[in-house]
Write a protein that holds these residues in place. Structure first.
Motif: not given
Length: 137
Positions: A45, A48-49, A51-53, A55-56, A59-60
């Motif tokens: 978990s 995954i969090l 990696i998502i963080g 990427q966010i 991107k921003t």
């Protein structure tokens, strides 16, 4: 103010680690003997969090708290180095029953014998710092 926010975040992280049993020697033992999914679920978990963080953040075009640009440099793809380091880290984790984060959680929870493991980890870190220039990287 910055130090207080770090302290509060650390205390919150320690409480979550302790309450989720991520600092439990028994749970770590179960993980290394493939007896339970508990720790793999926590680590997976977090991965995954993370990696998502990341990427966010990319991107921003987010900025650091001080307003500086975030610099997320790519790591060298030297697999033998990471494999050897991972094996050494994993062996230490398995022998001690705790990785660096939970060591301090266990000390804060009143398990005084973990202080020996923390001292060993600090000596190992210091030794690496002294020998770093002589090691193949």
């Amino acid at each position: 103010m910055k130090t207080l926010s770090y302290l509060i975040t650390g205390i919150f992280f320690g409480i979550v680690m302790f309450k989720s049993e991520a600092a439990s020697w028994f749970r770590i033992y179960e993980m290394f003997t493939f007896g339970s999914f508990h720790m793999y679920g926590i680590i997976g978990s977090a991965l995954i969090l993370g990696i998502i963080g990341i990427q966010i953040l990319k991107k921003t075009n987010s900025k650091a708290l001080g307003g500086q640009e975030l610099q997320l440099a790519a790591k060298d793809r030297s697999y033998p180095r990471y494999l050897l380091g991972g094996v050494i880290f994993g062996l230490g984790w398995a022998l001690a029953g705790a990785c660096p984060g939970p060591m301090y959680v266990l000390l804060g929870a009143g398990y005084g014998s973990i202080a020996l493991v923390i001292i060993g980890a600090l000596i190992g870190t210091f030794t690496y710092g002294v020998l770093r220039n002589k090691l193949p990287h």
